[in-house]
Design an enzyme around this catalytic site. Structure first.
Site, PDB file in Angstrom:
ATOM      1  N   ASN A  17       4.838   9.920  -4.839  1.00 16.10           N
ATOM      2  CA  ASN A  17       4.910   8.648  -4.126  1.00 16.10           C
ATOM      3  C   ASN A  17       4.983   7.556  -5.179  1.00 16.10           C
ATOM      4  OD1 ASN A  17       4.363  10.276  -1.929  1.00 16.10           O
ATOM      5  ND2 ASN A  17       2.343   9.406  -1.505  1.00 16.10           N
ATOM      6  N   ASN A  69      -2.466  14.247   0.561  1.00 12.11           N
ATOM      7  CA  ASN A  69      -1.724  13.076   0.120  1.00 12.11           C
ATOM      8  C   ASN A  69      -2.565  12.256  -0.854  1.00 12.11           C
ATOM      9  OD1 ASN A  69       0.533  11.054   0.406  1.00 12.11           O
ATOM     10  ND2 ASN A  69      -1.210   9.778   1.005  1.00 12.11           N
ATOM     11  N   GLU A  70      -2.010  12.015  -2.013  1.00 10.11           N
ATOM     12  CA  GLU A  70      -2.604  11.100  -2.994  1.00 10.11           C
ATOM     13  C   GLU A  70      -4.094  11.307  -3.230  1.00 10.11           C
ATOM     14  OE1 GLU A  70      -1.645   7.119  -1.723  1.00 10.11           O
ATOM     15  OE2 GLU A  70       0.464   7.373  -2.177  1.00 10.11           O
ATOM     16  N   TYR A 111       5.486   3.367  -5.838  1.00 12.55           N
ATOM     17  CA  TYR A 111       5.529   2.023  -5.266  1.00 12.55           C
ATOM     18  C   TYR A 111       5.762   0.906  -6.261  1.00 12.55           C
ATOM     19  CZ  TYR A 111       4.212   3.669  -0.672  1.00 12.55           C
ATOM     20  OH  TYR A 111       4.231   4.292   0.541  1.00 12.55           O
ATOM     21  N   HIS A 143      -4.069  13.265   5.157  1.00 11.67           N
ATOM     22  CA  HIS A 143      -3.683  11.925   4.697  1.00 11.67           C
ATOM     23  C   HIS A 143      -4.862  10.980   4.965  1.00 11.67           C
ATOM     24  CE1 HIS A 143       0.005   9.277   3.748  1.00 11.67           C
ATOM     25  NE2 HIS A 143      -1.037   8.470   3.751  1.00 11.67           N
ATOM     26  N   GLU A 162       7.195   9.201  -0.785  1.00  7.64           N
ATOM     27  CA  GLU A 162       6.981   7.844  -0.272  1.00  7.64           C
ATOM     28  C   GLU A 162       7.557   6.843  -1.253  1.00  7.64           C
ATOM     29  OE1 GLU A 162       2.954   6.557   0.722  1.00  7.64           O
ATOM     30  OE2 GLU A 162       2.527   8.527   1.573  1.00  7.64           O
ATOM     31  N   GLN A 194      -2.503   6.101  10.697  1.00  8.43           N
ATOM     32  CA  GLN A 194      -1.809   4.818  10.640  1.00  8.43           C
ATOM     33  C   GLN A 194      -0.934   4.549  11.867  1.00  8.43           C
ATOM     34  OE1 GLN A 194      -0.613   5.667   6.283  1.00  8.43           O
ATOM     35  NE2 GLN A 194      -0.825   3.458   6.324  1.00  8.43           N
ATOM     36  N   TRP A 200       8.805   4.859   3.000  1.00  8.53           N
ATOM     37  CA  TRP A 200       7.567   4.470   3.667  1.00  8.53           C
ATOM     38  C   TRP A 200       7.763   3.074   4.220  1.00  8.53           C
ATOM     39  CZ3 TRP A 200       3.294   7.049   5.111  1.00  8.53           C
ATOM     40  CH2 TRP A 200       2.303   6.254   5.717  1.00  8.53           C
ATOM     41  N   ARG A 235       8.640  12.882   7.710  1.00  9.76           N
ATOM     42  CA  ARG A 235       7.341  13.298   7.172  1.00  9.76           C
ATOM     43  C   ARG A 235       6.233  12.680   8.022  1.00  9.76           C
ATOM     44  NH1 ARG A 235       4.102  11.020   2.036  1.00  9.76           N
ATOM     45  NH2 ARG A 235       2.292  12.365   2.320  1.00  9.76           N
ATOM     46  N   GLU A 238      -2.180  -0.538   7.891  1.00 14.80           N
ATOM     47  CA  GLU A 238      -2.089  -0.420   6.431  1.00 14.80           C
ATOM     48  C   GLU A 238      -3.504  -0.387   5.811  1.00 14.80           C
ATOM     49  OE1 GLU A 238       0.007   0.505   4.284  1.00 14.80           O
ATOM     50  OE2 GLU A 238      -0.882  -0.276   2.464  1.00 14.80           O
ATOM     51  N   TRP A 239      -4.292   0.596   6.216  1.00 18.39           N
ATOM     52  CA  TRP A 239      -5.622   0.842   5.655  1.00 18.39           C
ATOM     53  C   TRP A 239      -6.452  -0.448   5.575  1.00 18.39           C
ATOM     54  CZ3 TRP A 239      -5.858   5.632   6.747  1.00 18.39           C
ATOM     55  CH2 TRP A 239      -4.775   6.479   6.542  1.00 18.39           C
TER      56      TRP A 239
END
Ligand code: GBH
Length: 469
Positions: free
Chosen positions: A305, A162-163, A307, A118, A372, A16, A416, A73, A423-424
């Site tokens: 994480n 990650n995730e 959100y 990630h 995050e 990213q 984050w 991180r 952003e993907w």
């Protein structure tokens, strides 16, 4: 009040921010391939340059200093360190880059937390089957050992994956993320399984080969919304919420913290759906082999994480075979919740406190890092991002309440993100940064948002209060 050694951090991920996608011997990852494939990402944006942190790491460091972070991180790009994915070929320029990042952080009293994976699998490994193949786990373990060996004298906080739920679901169920496959109801479970196996192998390697000397900690970061029943008095809604939590948080946390296996409600939901659909073959949710390093206990802390939140009710799962029909719930955004820059992100700071309490009660009071949490902006640029300021204030207050009133053992908070970044699937259209990045400027100038100043003040106040004691 926050504990004296509370980690005040911000987070990023290699693909990213780094750019330099072919620089100095780096090979392609699945995100290079995916973003170069037309029509996959918003306006065909890609991470070829991104924030160019590969060249501009000193500027990132200045941002970190300006915020007064105690922790930062970042993630390693596997294909930058090991272009073919295996330790047979090491890219020394990549090693040098991360050595510099780490050394400069430490020289400025900032502790690194490093994520090994990630979302960016080396393409070379994808070409051999990637996360769907059992053989990926020992290959990941070798990569992890290489990193512990090379950087573990200085890095004391590690995250393996990650995730995994997001990688599995978006990469293999909906196809919105790399590698962009759509194999609903099967591949995601397999990918998640191999990620857990890979994680556990790496944790055991750390435990036996490095822990006594390096004295660090290793975990895996789990993304989870906070979920609660639409009607807390309706049994079906309550059961649906429990099932949904099992499919999100429990999928990875149950094996590591409770039983060494997936939550029973998850397995039975999947098995009964298989039966209904007349699915023949081995169970879609794989089982762990007794011959492999155990999953139970393979986490030194809980990394979450957070959100957003959802209200949950039963149903909505009929139709083709998919994770959605297995879980069989409908998730609803409460109309009273503010929506941030992206439609999926309802802003619910209080959900974090509830999630933390739930983690404490369900997973045996682990030490928790919030790895995050952030607020998205979209559309016209707002340097005076007042809503995000309010968001950080409110959220950090909820974390304080979790610590003080609910006695949750929260060890750190990572915003984050440090910078606006790729952003993907949304490309550069969605901004999560504490620093604005001008992607039209060849120098990719970083400018602090009001929310960055706000966060810096919060950090200063809490660190300052402790220093006076
Ligand atoms: C994190 O995922 C990632 O770790 C980080 O890299 C990312 O930049 C950050 O969030 C912000 O998004 O489009 O309807 O399919 C958070 C979990 C899961 C939230 C996928 C968004 C997309 C829903 N994300 N979800 S949808």
């Amino acid at each position: 009040m926050f504990p004296r050694d509370f980690a005040w951090g911000a987070a990023t991920a290699a693909y990213q921010i780094e750019g330099g996608w072919q620089a100095d011997g780096k090979a392609a990852s699945i995100w290079d391939t995916f973003s170069h494939d037309k029509g996959r990402v918003f306006q065909d944006h890609n991470g070829d340059v991104a924030c160019n942190s590969y060249m501009l790491r000193e500027q990132d460091l200045e941002c970190i200093q300006q915020l007064g972070l105690t922790h930062y991180r970042l993630s390693f790009s596997w294909a930058r360190l090991l272009p073919h994915g295996t330790t047979q070929h090491v890219n020394h320029k990549g090693v040098e880059y991360y050595n510099n990042v780490i050394d400069e952080l430490l020289a400025n009293n900032v502790s690194p937390m490093v994520t090994l994976y990630h979302f960016d699998l080396p393409q070379a490994l994808q070409d051999q089957g990637g996360w769907k193949c059992a053989g990926i786990a020992p290959i990941f373990d070798n990569y992890a050992k290489f990193c512990f060996q090379t950087f573990g004298d200085r890095v004391k906080l590690w995250l393996t994956v990650n995730e995994p739920s997001v990688c599995a679901k978006l990469g293999y169920e909906s196809g919105k993320h790399a590698p962009g496959l759509e194999e609903p109801g099967t591949a995601a479970y397999l990918v998640g399984h191999n990620m857990l196996r890979a994680h556990a192998m790496a944790w055991h390697s750390y435990n036996t080969l490095f822990r006594s000397e390096q004295k660090g900690k290793v975990s895996l970061a789990i993304n989870s919304d906070w979920l609660e029943p639409v009607d807390p008095h309706c049994e079906d809604d309550v059961a649906a919420t429990e099932r949904d939590l099992a499919f999100t948080l429990g999928w990875f946390a149950w094996p590591m913290f409770v039983s060494g296996d997936y939550p029973e409600i998850m397995r039975s939901a999947i098995d009964s759906q298989s039966e209904k659909m007349g699915y023949v073959g081995s169970p879609r949710l794989p089982t762990f082999s007794k011959d492999e390093p155990g999953i139970l206990g393979s986490a030194d802390f809980f990394a979450v994480n957070y959100y957003t939140s959802r209200k949950v009710k039963a149903g909505g799962g009929a139709g083709q075979m998919s994770m959605k029909s297995d879980c069989d719930v409908e998730e609803i955004i409460d109309p009273s919740w503010l929506i941030s820059g992206v439609s999926w992100q309802a802003v619910v700071p209080g959900g974090l406190r509830k999630l933390l309490k739930y983690i404490k009660d369900t997973f045996n009071s682990p030490a928790i890092y919030i790895t995050e949490n952030g607020f998205s902006q979209m559309g016209p640029l707002q340097m005076e991002d007042v809503q995000r300021c309010v968001f950080y204030k409110d959220t950090i207050l909820e974390v304080a309440k979790a610590i003080q009133e609910d006695e949750v053992d929260v060890r750190g908070y990572f915003a984050w993100s440090l910078l606006d970044n790729f952003e993907w699937a949304e490309g550069y259209s969605v901004r999560f940064g504490l620093f604005h990045v001008d992607f039209c400027d060849p120098e990719l100038r970083r400018t602090i948002y009001k929310s960055g100043q706000e966060y810096a003040e919060i950090i200063k106040k809490h660190r300052g209060a402790l220093d006076k004691k």
